[in-house]
Design a protein around this motif. Structure first.
Motif, mmCIF file in Angstrom:
data_model
loop_
_atom_site.group_PDB
_atom_site.id
_atom_site.type_symbol
_atom_site.label_atom_id
_atom_site.label_comp_id
_atom_site.label_asym_id
_atom_site.label_seq_id
_atom_site.Cartn_x
_atom_site.Cartn_y
_atom_site.Cartn_z
ATOM 1 N N ARG A 1 70.146 95.524 -26.635
ATOM 2 C CA ARG A 1 70.449 94.235 -26.017
ATOM 3 C C ARG A 1 69.576 94.032 -24.792
ATOM 4 O O ARG A 1 69.176 94.988 -24.139
ATOM 5 C CB ARG A 1 71.913 94.167 -25.570
ATOM 6 C CG ARG A 1 72.923 94.460 -26.633
ATOM 7 C CD ARG A 1 73.094 93.277 -27.566
ATOM 8 N NE ARG A 1 74.172 93.493 -28.511
ATOM 9 C CZ ARG A 1 74.014 94.031 -29.712
ATOM 10 N NH1 ARG A 1 72.831 94.436 -30.096
ATOM 11 N NH2 ARG A 1 75.020 94.172 -30.529
ATOM 12 N N SER A 2 69.304 92.783 -24.456
ATOM 13 C CA SER A 2 68.645 92.431 -23.212
ATOM 14 C C SER A 2 69.237 91.108 -22.750
ATOM 15 O O SER A 2 69.930 90.429 -23.506
ATOM 16 C CB SER A 2 67.132 92.322 -23.399
ATOM 17 O OG SER A 2 66.824 91.301 -24.308
ATOM 18 N N GLN A 3 68.965 90.736 -21.523
ATOM 19 C CA GLN A 3 69.506 89.478 -21.009
ATOM 20 C C GLN A 3 68.451 88.761 -20.194
ATOM 21 O O GLN A 3 67.545 89.370 -19.628
ATOM 22 C CB GLN A 3 70.753 89.722 -20.182
ATOM 23 C CG GLN A 3 70.544 90.505 -18.919
ATOM 24 C CD GLN A 3 71.832 90.752 -18.187
ATOM 25 O OE1 GLN A 3 72.794 90.007 -18.315
ATOM 26 N NE2 GLN A 3 71.858 91.803 -17.397
ATOM 27 N N THR A 4 68.583 87.459 -20.156
ATOM 28 C CA THR A 4 67.688 86.622 -19.381
ATOM 29 C C THR A 4 68.507 85.502 -18.751
ATOM 30 O O THR A 4 69.635 85.228 -19.173
ATOM 31 C CB THR A 4 66.560 86.058 -20.264
ATOM 32 O OG1 THR A 4 65.638 85.362 -19.448
ATOM 33 C CG2 THR A 4 67.083 85.136 -21.329
ATOM 34 N N LYS A 5 67.937 84.882 -17.753
ATOM 35 C CA LYS A 5 68.630 83.822 -17.027
ATOM 36 C C LYS A 5 68.196 82.460 -17.566
ATOM 37 O O LYS A 5 67.009 82.221 -17.768
ATOM 38 C CB LYS A 5 68.300 83.933 -15.543
ATOM 39 C CG LYS A 5 69.249 83.244 -14.636
ATOM 40 C CD LYS A 5 68.934 83.589 -13.196
ATOM 41 C CE LYS A 5 70.041 83.179 -12.289
ATOM 42 N NZ LYS A 5 69.760 83.520 -10.906
ATOM 43 N N THR A 6 69.153 81.577 -17.797
ATOM 44 C CA THR A 6 68.856 80.239 -18.283
ATOM 45 C C THR A 6 68.490 79.341 -17.101
ATOM 46 O O THR A 6 68.757 79.688 -15.949
ATOM 47 C CB THR A 6 70.068 79.648 -19.027
ATOM 48 O OG1 THR A 6 71.152 79.549 -18.111
ATOM 49 C CG2 THR A 6 70.454 80.505 -20.202
ATOM 50 N N PRO A 7 67.890 78.186 -17.354
ATOM 51 C CA PRO A 7 67.588 77.264 -16.245
ATOM 52 C C PRO A 7 68.828 76.815 -15.469
ATOM 53 O O PRO A 7 68.732 76.460 -14.292
ATOM 54 C CB PRO A 7 66.934 76.076 -16.940
ATOM 55 C CG PRO A 7 66.359 76.640 -18.186
ATOM 56 C CD PRO A 7 67.304 77.732 -18.604
ATOM 57 N N SER A 8 69.995 76.838 -16.100
ATOM 58 C CA SER A 8 71.219 76.438 -15.407
ATOM 59 C C SER A 8 71.779 77.549 -14.521
ATOM 60 O O SER A 8 72.731 77.327 -13.789
ATOM 61 C CB SER A 8 72.284 76.027 -16.427
ATOM 62 O OG SER A 8 72.638 77.132 -17.225
ATOM 63 N N VAL B 1 76.589 83.763 -24.053
ATOM 64 C CA VAL B 1 76.282 83.209 -22.743
ATOM 65 C C VAL B 1 77.459 83.480 -21.837
ATOM 66 O O VAL B 1 78.607 83.244 -22.211
ATOM 67 C CB VAL B 1 76.017 81.687 -22.820
ATOM 68 C CG1 VAL B 1 75.769 81.123 -21.436
ATOM 69 C CG2 VAL B 1 74.854 81.392 -23.728
ATOM 70 N N LYS B 2 77.183 83.978 -20.645
ATOM 71 C CA LYS B 2 78.251 84.265 -19.695
ATOM 72 C C LYS B 2 78.497 83.014 -18.857
ATOM 73 O O LYS B 2 77.712 82.665 -17.984
ATOM 74 C CB LYS B 2 77.864 85.443 -18.799
ATOM 75 C CG LYS B 2 78.997 85.926 -17.941
ATOM 76 C CD LYS B 2 78.684 87.255 -17.341
ATOM 77 C CE LYS B 2 79.862 87.736 -16.533
ATOM 78 N NZ LYS B 2 79.545 88.974 -15.852
ATOM 79 N N THR B 3 79.606 82.332 -19.148
ATOM 80 C CA THR B 3 79.899 81.072 -18.472
ATOM 81 C C THR B 3 80.980 81.222 -17.415
ATOM 82 O O THR B 3 81.214 80.288 -16.659
ATOM 83 C CB THR B 3 80.341 80.009 -19.487
ATOM 84 O OG1 THR B 3 81.456 80.504 -20.225
ATOM 85 C CG2 THR B 3 79.221 79.678 -20.452
ATOM 86 N N SER B 4 81.627 82.394 -17.355
ATOM 87 C CA SER B 4 82.715 82.554 -16.387
ATOM 88 C C SER B 4 82.186 82.551 -14.954
ATOM 89 O O SER B 4 82.807 81.998 -14.063
ATOM 90 C CB SER B 4 83.476 83.839 -16.656
ATOM 91 O OG SER B 4 82.613 84.954 -16.576
#
Length: 57
Positions: free
Chosen positions: A19-26, A42-45
């Motif tokens: 797994r890897s993660q990246t940051k969205t424009p939001s 997507v981590k929305t909390s």
């Protein structure tokens, strides 16, 4: 996958594999599968990164 015992202490032992993660424009973080490249979650909390998942550059 990573172990997470003993429960309740709020930390992870070892890294999450595949797994890897990246940051969205939001500003939210999105988790990606390294084999297929597909976005998984997507981590929305809150706008903090996932625990134990490596970050993409």
């Amino acid at each position: 996958m990573a172990k997470n015992a003993p429960t309740g202490d709020g930390r992870r032992i070892g890294a999450v594999k595949g797994r890897s993660q990246t940051k969205t424009p939001s500003g939210h973080y999105v988790k990606r599968d390294t084999e297929t490249g597909r976005f998984m979650d997507v981590k929305t909390s809150d706008k903090t990164p996932f625990k134990g998942v490596r970050k993409e550059k």
